[in-house]
Design an enzyme around this catalytic site. Structure first.
Site, PDB file in Angstrom:
ATOM      1  N   TRP A 157       0.892  -1.292  -0.059  1.00  0.00           N
ATOM      2  CA  TRP A 157       0.072  -0.071   0.007  1.00  0.00           C
ATOM      3  C   TRP A 157       1.090   1.241  -0.295  1.00  0.00           C
ATOM      4  O   TRP A 157       0.584   2.214   0.527  1.00  0.00           O
ATOM      5  CB  TRP A 157      -0.985   0.059   1.126  1.00  0.00           C
ATOM      6  CG  TRP A 157      -1.755  -1.278   1.291  1.00  0.00           C
ATOM      7  CD1 TRP A 157      -1.815  -2.047   2.448  1.00  0.00           C
ATOM      8  CD2 TRP A 157      -2.724  -1.669   0.626  1.00  0.00           C
ATOM      9  NE1 TRP A 157      -2.708  -3.010   2.192  1.00  0.00           N
ATOM     10  CE2 TRP A 157      -3.164  -2.835   1.111  1.00  0.00           C
ATOM     11  CE3 TRP A 157      -3.143  -1.183  -0.870  1.00  0.00           C
ATOM     12  CZ2 TRP A 157      -4.109  -3.649   0.431  1.00  0.00           C
ATOM     13  CZ3 TRP A 157      -4.074  -1.919  -1.464  1.00  0.00           C
ATOM     14  CH2 TRP A 157      -4.587  -3.217  -0.918  1.00  0.00           C
ATOM     15  N   ILE A 158       1.979   1.090  -0.542  1.00  0.00           N
ATOM     16  CA  ILE A 158       2.874   2.319  -0.703  1.00  0.00           C
ATOM     17  C   ILE A 158       2.535   3.510  -1.749  1.00  0.00           C
ATOM     18  O   ILE A 158       2.552   3.245  -3.061  1.00  0.00           O
ATOM     19  CB  ILE A 158       4.230   1.864  -0.870  1.00  0.00           C
ATOM     20  CG1 ILE A 158       4.589   0.775  -0.031  1.00  0.00           C
ATOM     21  CG2 ILE A 158       5.373   3.269  -0.591  1.00  0.00           C
ATOM     22  CD1 ILE A 158       4.334   1.006   1.576  1.00  0.00           C
ATOM     23  N   GLN A 337     -26.751  11.891  -5.874  1.00  0.00           N
ATOM     24  CA  GLN A 337     -28.206  11.924  -5.809  1.00  0.00           C
ATOM     25  C   GLN A 337     -28.742  12.986  -6.336  1.00  0.00           C
ATOM     26  O   GLN A 337     -29.963  12.917  -6.975  1.00  0.00           O
ATOM     27  CB  GLN A 337     -28.675  11.523  -4.134  1.00  0.00           C
ATOM     28  CG  GLN A 337     -30.007  11.157  -4.210  1.00  0.00           C
ATOM     29  CD  GLN A 337     -30.168   9.699  -4.571  1.00  0.00           C
ATOM     30  OE1 GLN A 337     -29.336   9.152  -4.634  1.00  0.00           O
ATOM     31  NE2 GLN A 337     -31.269   9.421  -5.097  1.00  0.00           N
ATOM     32  N   GLY A 340     -28.992  12.854 -10.049  1.00  0.00           N
ATOM     33  CA  GLY A 340     -29.662  11.600 -10.493  1.00  0.00           C
ATOM     34  C   GLY A 340     -28.837  10.730 -11.339  1.00  0.00           C
ATOM     35  O   GLY A 340     -27.813  10.650 -11.166  1.00  0.00           O
ATOM     36  N   GLU A 364      -3.809   6.165   6.017  1.00  0.00           N
ATOM     37  CA  GLU A 364      -3.115   6.720   7.158  1.00  0.00           C
ATOM     38  C   GLU A 364      -4.074   6.786   8.443  1.00  0.00           C
ATOM     39  O   GLU A 364      -4.376   7.646   9.161  1.00  0.00           O
ATOM     40  CB  GLU A 364      -2.852   8.213   6.845  1.00  0.00           C
ATOM     41  CG  GLU A 364      -1.920   8.518   5.856  1.00  0.00           C
ATOM     42  CD  GLU A 364      -1.191   9.706   5.730  1.00  0.00           C
ATOM     43  OE1 GLU A 364      -1.157  10.539   6.651  1.00  0.00           O
ATOM     44  OE2 GLU A 364      -0.606   9.954   4.483  1.00  0.00           O
ATOM     45  N   GLU A 368     -11.818   3.327  12.223  1.00  0.00           N
ATOM     46  CA  GLU A 368     -12.052   2.527  13.235  1.00  0.00           C
ATOM     47  C   GLU A 368     -10.735   2.911  14.411  1.00  0.00           C
ATOM     48  O   GLU A 368     -10.807   3.000  15.343  1.00  0.00           O
ATOM     49  CB  GLU A 368     -11.991   1.306  12.973  1.00  0.00           C
ATOM     50  CG  GLU A 368     -13.344   0.727  12.421  1.00  0.00           C
ATOM     51  CD  GLU A 368     -13.560   1.149  10.889  1.00  0.00           C
ATOM     52  OE1 GLU A 368     -12.556   1.483   9.973  1.00  0.00           O
ATOM     53  OE2 GLU A 368     -14.551   1.088  10.496  1.00  0.00           O
TER      54      GLU A 368
HETATM   55  N1  CAA Z   1       2.718  10.431  19.109  1.00  0.00           N
HETATM   56  C1  CAA Z   1       3.804   9.839  19.889  1.00  0.00           C
HETATM   57  N2  CAA Z   1       4.058   8.671  20.351  1.00  0.00           N
HETATM   58  C2  CAA Z   1       2.992   7.805  20.239  1.00  0.00           C
HETATM   59  C3  CAA Z   1       1.778   8.117  19.502  1.00  0.00           C
HETATM   60  C4  CAA Z   1       1.810   9.435  18.999  1.00  0.00           C
HETATM   61  N3  CAA Z   1       0.573   9.770  18.183  1.00  0.00           N
HETATM   62  N4  CAA Z   1       0.900   7.097  19.330  1.00  0.00           N
HETATM   63  C5  CAA Z   1       1.674   6.067  20.117  1.00  0.00           C
HETATM   64  N5  CAA Z   1       2.722   6.355  20.383  1.00  0.00           N
HETATM   65  C6  CAA Z   1       3.893   6.038  21.342  1.00  0.00           C
HETATM   66  C7  CAA Z   1       3.020   5.345  22.703  1.00  0.00           C
HETATM   67  O1  CAA Z   1       3.266   6.211  23.582  1.00  0.00           O
HETATM   68  C8  CAA Z   1       4.079   4.018  22.923  1.00  0.00           C
HETATM   69  O2  CAA Z   1       5.216   4.614  23.356  1.00  0.00           O
HETATM   70  P1  CAA Z   1       5.732   3.446  24.698  1.00  0.00           P
HETATM   71  O3  CAA Z   1       6.079   2.221  23.957  1.00  0.00           O
HETATM   72  O4  CAA Z   1       7.003   4.285  24.927  1.00  0.00           O
HETATM   73  O5  CAA Z   1       4.879   3.437  25.773  1.00  0.00           O
HETATM   74  C9  CAA Z   1       4.145   3.342  21.547  1.00  0.00           C
HETATM   75  O6  CAA Z   1       4.037   4.433  20.679  1.00  0.00           O
HETATM   76  C10 CAA Z   1       3.117   2.426  21.291  1.00  0.00           C
HETATM   77  O7  CAA Z   1       1.931   2.885  21.294  1.00  0.00           O
HETATM   78  P2  CAA Z   1       0.663   2.243  21.414  1.00  0.00           P
HETATM   79  O8  CAA Z   1       0.744   0.984  22.553  1.00  0.00           O
HETATM   80  O9  CAA Z   1      -0.522   3.009  21.523  1.00  0.00           O
HETATM   81  O10 CAA Z   1       0.613   1.113  20.164  1.00  0.00           O
HETATM   82  P3  CAA Z   1      -0.352   0.253  19.418  1.00  0.00           P
HETATM   83  O11 CAA Z   1       0.365  -0.869  18.733  1.00  0.00           O
HETATM   84  O12 CAA Z   1      -1.403  -0.137  20.563  1.00  0.00           O
HETATM   85  O13 CAA Z   1      -1.031   1.077  18.106  1.00  0.00           O
HETATM   86  C11 CAA Z   1      -2.322   2.718  16.938  1.00  0.00           C
HETATM   87  C12 CAA Z   1      -1.520   2.310  18.284  1.00  0.00           C
HETATM   88  C13 CAA Z   1      -2.777   4.020  17.182  1.00  0.00           C
HETATM   89  C14 CAA Z   1      -3.403   1.731  16.718  1.00  0.00           C
HETATM   90  C15 CAA Z   1      -1.222   2.420  15.659  1.00  0.00           C
HETATM   91  O14 CAA Z   1      -1.170   1.154  15.356  1.00  0.00           O
HETATM   92  C16 CAA Z   1      -1.902   3.264  14.637  1.00  0.00           C
HETATM   93  O15 CAA Z   1      -2.060   4.555  14.334  1.00  0.00           O
HETATM   94  N6  CAA Z   1      -2.291   2.433  13.626  1.00  0.00           N
HETATM   95  C17 CAA Z   1      -2.816   2.666  12.238  1.00  0.00           C
HETATM   96  C18 CAA Z   1      -1.629   2.608  11.280  1.00  0.00           C
HETATM   97  C19 CAA Z   1      -1.598   3.715  10.012  1.00  0.00           C
HETATM   98  O16 CAA Z   1      -2.449   4.698  10.047  1.00  0.00           O
HETATM   99  N7  CAA Z   1      -1.291   3.364   8.932  1.00  0.00           N
HETATM  100  C20 CAA Z   1      -1.241   4.124   7.785  1.00  0.00           C
HETATM  101  C21 CAA Z   1      -0.157   3.816   6.830  1.00  0.00           C
HETATM  102  S1  CAA Z   1       0.597   5.063   6.065  1.00  0.00           S
HETATM  103  C22 CAA Z   1      -0.250   5.645   4.913  1.00  0.00           C
HETATM  104  O17 CAA Z   1      -1.376   5.278   4.813  1.00  0.00           O
HETATM  105  C23 CAA Z   1       0.313   6.478   3.848  1.00  0.00           C
HETATM  106  C24 CAA Z   1      -0.138   6.656   2.653  1.00  0.00           C
HETATM  107  O18 CAA Z   1       0.645   6.082   1.873  1.00  0.00           O
HETATM  108  C25 CAA Z   1      -1.283   7.392   2.208  1.00  0.00           C
END
Ligand code: CAA
Length: 382
Positions: A157-158, A337, A340, A364, A368
């Site tokens: 998905w790059i 809509q 039409g 991004e 959910e």
């Molecule tokens: N800012 C700074 N630090 C952050 C942060 C933020 N917004 N969010 C999390 N962290 C840090 C946490 O503090 C934690 O730090 P420690 O290990 O020191 O405690 C660490 O990161 C891990 O955080 P979580 O435990 O919350 O991590 P998680 O595995 O539960 O995931 C999530 C959190 C928000 C669900 C994350 O996985 C997420 O954003 N998922 C979606 C991924 C995404 O958006 N992908 C898009 C791909 S890129 C793309 O689409 C670009 C394109 O080409 C168009």
């Protein structure tokens, strides 16, 4: 409290983006959609206008206009062509993440080249086939050698995968579980062992190529490590906080374009002896769309303003992306809509806008994931 009146500099960037969008992007948008060719020429002109480094210091070749200006500019661009705009957004995100986390040498080497279009655009290589919403589950590895690192794995998905001249690539650098032990690397697009897959056949945003990128024993020097070893996940999350403001702004731009088309069509189209804009059945969905787009705009500006002030903006960026992308989809759907049957054919462009907007509530971070981020911030008392 934020002041929502744009400053002179923000207005200038917005106007420049609008002029470029109307002159360069709009005339090419339909053909880009039909042919699915990557918009190299338009991107080169975007670089000339400073649109590939809007929130990057001037000393590094950027425009240094801030996140509010970025949001305003992105919406203007997306009104004309979402496909080109997403390539611009991701490249801005890559330039910004290097400007924020890079060493002096990394900043000097890469950021001016990203802003100036020498790399065409930047790519953000985080997702993997089994690690989309959960990037902490990634399996791509980087193994330390005497003089650097060797990367092995596959990303998917790059955005701009076919043409990006520089990738930020996330890889596991030790055996710590989950999000710990992930590091970020700067990898040139012509690195031996790096290969790009065929563009995915997508529902919309055809001019933006989306590919896999594979790393087969790709050697990078020690200086390719971006940020600290093991600190890569945080780098990705912070980049995405800003990136989500960009994608929300992109969705807003698509929604504004659909709304404008629906409004003007409703005034021109006559049925039962009068313009259909005189019927409440048409007025109400237009009123809902106008209200929702305005609310999205304000949420985006608030998130961007907080970013510009150096305030926490994780929750605000997720709220803005969630709302703007979901509502923009509804706005596009209503626009069809109102049109039409004509809304369902290619000639009237709202059909493309609906296809283009759909992915904004997926990439991004899905809607959910945005809800999950907001809920976590709530439980932390923010
Ligand atoms: N800012 C700074 N630090 C952050 C942060 C933020 N917004 N969010 C999390 N962290 C840090 C946490 O503090 C934690 O730090 P420690 O290990 O020191 O405690 C660490 O990161 C891990 O955080 P979580 O435990 O919350 O991590 P998680 O595995 O539960 O995931 C999530 C959190 C928000 C669900 C994350 O996985 C997420 O954003 N998922 C979606 C991924 C995404 O958006 N992908 C898009 C791909 S890129 C793309 O689409 C670009 C394109 O080409 C168009």
């Amino acid at each position: 409290m934020p002041n929502f009146e744009p400053t002179e500099q923000q207005t200038l960037i917005q106007r420049a983006a609008r002029a470029y969008a109307e002159r360069v992007l709009a005339p090419r948008a339909d053909e880009l959609d039909r042919r699915g060719t990557f918009p190299c020429e338009s991107l080169s002109e975007a670089a000339d206008l400073g649109l590939l480094g809007i929130n990057v210091p001037e000393a590094l070749g950027g425009t240094q206009a801030g996140a509010v200006a970025y949001s305003l500019a992105v919406s203007e661009l997306a009104r004309a062509c979402a496909a080109t705009t997403v390539a611009i957004c991701v490249s801005n995100m890559v330039a910004e993440v290097i400007a924020s986390f890079g060493t002096e040498d990394q900043r000097a080497e890469h950021v001016p080249r990203l802003c100036g279009g020498d790399y065409v655009v930047g790519g953000f290589a985080l997702s993997e086939p089994e690690a989309g919403s959960d990037p902490g589950a990634m399996v791509t590895k980087a193994v330390r050698t005497d003089d650097g690192w060797v990367l092995q794995g596959s990303k998917c998905w790059i955005t701009s995968g076919t043409h990006a001249g520089l990738f930020v690539v996330w890889a596991r650098t030790n055996d710590s579980p989950g999000t710990r032990g992930i590091s970020a690397f700067l990898v040139p697009g012509d690195a031996p062992g790096l290969s790009r897959g065929r563009p995915e056949e997508k529902m919309g945003q055809h001019g933006s190529t989306t590919t896999t990128v594979d790393f087969d024993e790709v050697k990078v020097p020690e200086r390719a490590l971006l940020g600290t070893e093991g600190g890569g996940f945080r780098v990705a999350m912070m980049a995405l906080d800003g990136g989500r403001i960009g994608i929300g702004s992109l969705a807003l731009g698509i929604g504004l374009a659909a709304f404008a088309k629906a409004r003007s069509y409703a005034q021109q189209r006559h049925q039962f002896g009068r313009a259909i804009s005189e019927f409440q059945a048409i007025q109400w969905p237009l009123a809902d769309s106008d209200t929702e787009l305005e609310a999205a705009r304000l949420l985006l500006l608030r998130a961007a303003w907080r970013k510009d002030q150096g305030l926490p903006h994780t929750r605000e960026a997720s709220m803005a992306k969630l709302f703007a992308t979901e509502r923009a989809f509804q706005v596009c759907n209503r626009a069809i809509q109102v049109h039409g049957g004509y809304g369902y054919v290619r000639e009237f462009a709202v059909e493309r806008l609906l296809r283009d907007v759909r992915v904004t509530s997926i990439y991004e971070g899905t809607s959910e994931i945005q809800r999950l981020v907001i809920a976590r911030e709530l439980s932390r008392g923010r």
